[in-house]
Write a protein that holds these residues in place. Structure first.
Motif, PDB file in Angstrom:
ATOM      1  N   GLU A   2       0.810  -1.224   0.000  1.00 14.45           N
ATOM      2  CA  GLU A   2       0.000   0.000   0.000  1.00 14.45           C
ATOM      3  C   GLU A   2       0.842   1.272   0.000  1.00 14.45           C
ATOM      4  O   GLU A   2       0.501   2.272  -0.591  1.00 14.45           O
ATOM      5  CB  GLU A   2      -0.896   0.042   1.247  1.00 14.45           C
ATOM      6  CG  GLU A   2      -1.947  -1.045   1.243  1.00 14.45           C
ATOM      7  CD  GLU A   2      -2.463  -1.349   2.645  1.00 14.45           C
ATOM      8  OE1 GLU A   2      -2.223  -0.546   3.568  1.00 14.45           O
ATOM      9  OE2 GLU A   2      -3.081  -2.402   2.810  1.00 14.45           O
ATOM     10  N   ARG A   3       1.945   1.235   0.755  1.00 10.67           N
ATOM     11  CA  ARG A   3       2.785   2.440   0.884  1.00 10.67           C
ATOM     12  C   ARG A   3       4.206   2.033   1.233  1.00 10.67           C
ATOM     13  O   ARG A   3       4.446   0.875   1.614  1.00 10.67           O
ATOM     14  CB  ARG A   3       2.224   3.378   1.961  1.00 10.67           C
ATOM     15  CG  ARG A   3       2.140   2.734   3.332  1.00 10.67           C
ATOM     16  CD  ARG A   3       1.449   3.655   4.351  1.00 10.67           C
ATOM     17  NE  ARG A   3       0.760   2.883   5.363  1.00 10.67           N
ATOM     18  CZ  ARG A   3       1.309   2.426   6.481  1.00 10.67           C
ATOM     19  NH1 ARG A   3       2.567   2.669   6.746  1.00 10.67           N
ATOM     20  NH2 ARG A   3       0.612   1.721   7.361  1.00 10.67           N
ATOM     21  N   SER A   4       5.133   2.988   1.150  1.00  9.99           N
ATOM     22  CA  SER A   4       6.523   2.652   1.478  1.00  9.99           C
ATOM     23  C   SER A   4       6.763   2.772   2.988  1.00  9.99           C
ATOM     24  O   SER A   4       6.009   3.452   3.695  1.00  9.99           O
ATOM     25  CB  SER A   4       7.470   3.571   0.712  1.00  9.99           C
ATOM     26  OG  SER A   4       7.162   4.908   1.023  1.00  9.99           O
TER      27      SER A   4
END
Ligand SMILES: C[S@@+](CC[C@H](N)C(=O)[O-])C[C@H]1O[C@@H](n2cnc3c(N)ncnc32)[C@H](O)[C@@H]1O
Length: 309
Positions: free
Chosen positions: A176-178
């Motif tokens: 979903e995200r870093s």
């Protein structure tokens, strides 16, 4: 919080005694750090003695260059202690070292600098490399590694009971995200930790494991032990201070294997031609008074061995 500039050397007197410094001897400190052990070695060396220091952290090398710039007996090299054999061969020091010191792990200035990413107590980039000039950061490694590999590392190097859950949560989050910061990782670890240790922050074990992985600390130690024994002169001493039971086990087994005759078969004479070391004394830990002054000495273990002719 400001980064600590100081590193209080651990088991200092014990390590120096173990090295049994010869006035005009040639010594190698593979882990300069802030130079506590190096300074003590230099204080016992005569004018013809030599101290070669190594550190893979540029900041440590800068300190060394300033601190001992005037001392002709001292030299510092930015590099890996696992390659100390190449260093010695290039300088005609192979088989001539009277002592090698390895005080492994991270230094206080490394841990206490949020910008290095070693500590779960501060927010900073998720880096964790001791040598910031090469290799993958912790953030990059988490992206490239499979969940099963992350779980193995957390379990093996951190003895993390929630290893699988944390590894899955990291991979899920990365879809979903870093995860670029230490606090970003702490939040993922906390969300995946069901069983909590009352006396430890839930991220303690994972951070330790990631640091060991990112810096290949076990591989570096394995290579360095063998290189050190080959570079030592007969009677030369090897002193290793470790902070983690896995590392100490490796040092202990190495010294035992290098100093114990092997049985080839029952009834046949034992094999001794591989024996290169003699163990010196027992494992040494920090005493009460050192622990009071420096709680970071808590898990330190010093082992000393001597090179046989
Ligand atoms: C515990 S500190 C040493 C402290 C030092 N004895 C002192 O008194 O200041 C460990 C140091 O070793 C360095 N180090 C760890 N692994 C290394 C490796 N494989 N090669 C070279 N340096 C390494 C770290 O960058 C760190 O500066």
């Amino acid at each position: 919080m400001a980064a600590a500039l100081e590193h209080v050397p651990v088991l200092l007197a014990e390590a120096i005694e173990g090295l049994r410094i010869e006035e005009n001897g040639v010594y190698l400190d593979g882990t300069f750090g802030r130079g506590g052990h190096s300074a003590a070695i230099l204080s016992q060396l005569g004018v013809d003695g030599q101290l070669h220091a190594i550190d893979r952290d540029r900041a440590a090398v800068d300190v060394a260059q300033q601190r001992f710039a005037e001392d002709a007996r001292f030299s510092i090299h930015h590099g890996e202690f696992s390659q100390l054999d190449q260093y010695c061969e290039q300088r005609g020091l192979a088989g001539r070292l009277n002592g090698v010191l390895l005080d492994i792990g991270v230094s206080s200035p490394q841990i206490d600098d949020p910008g290095r990413g070693f500590s779960f107590q501060f927010d900073g980039p998720l880096d964790m490399r001791m040598d910031q000039t090469r290799g993958e950061t912790a953030a990059q490694w988490l992206v490239s590694a499979e969940a099963s590999e992350i779980a193995r590392v957390l379990k093996e190097f951190g003895e993390e009971r929630n290893a699988k859950r944390i590894a899955s949560a990291i991979k899920r989050t990365l879809q979903e995200r870093s995860i670029e910061t230490t606090q970003g990782l702490v939040a993922v670890i906390e969300s995946a930790t069901r069983v909590r240790d009352r006396h430890k922050h839930p991220a303690t074990r994972s951070f330790q494991a990631l640091r060991i992985q990112v810096n290949d600390e076990m591989g570096a130690l394995r290579r360095a032990l063998d290189a050190a024994v080959r570079m030592l002169a007969p009677g030369g001493r090897l002193a290793v201070i470790s902070f983690h039971s896995l590392e100490d086990r490796m040092v202990k087994r190495f010294i035992r294997d290098e100093s114990t005759p092997r049985e080839v078969a029952r009834g046949l004479p034992q094999k001794t031609d591989h024996i290169r070391l003699k163990s010196v004394g027992k494992a040494i830990k920090a005493g009460e008074s050192e622990l009071k002054k420096n709680p970071r000495a808590r898990s330190a273990v010093l082992r000393v061995a001597e090179r046989l002719p």
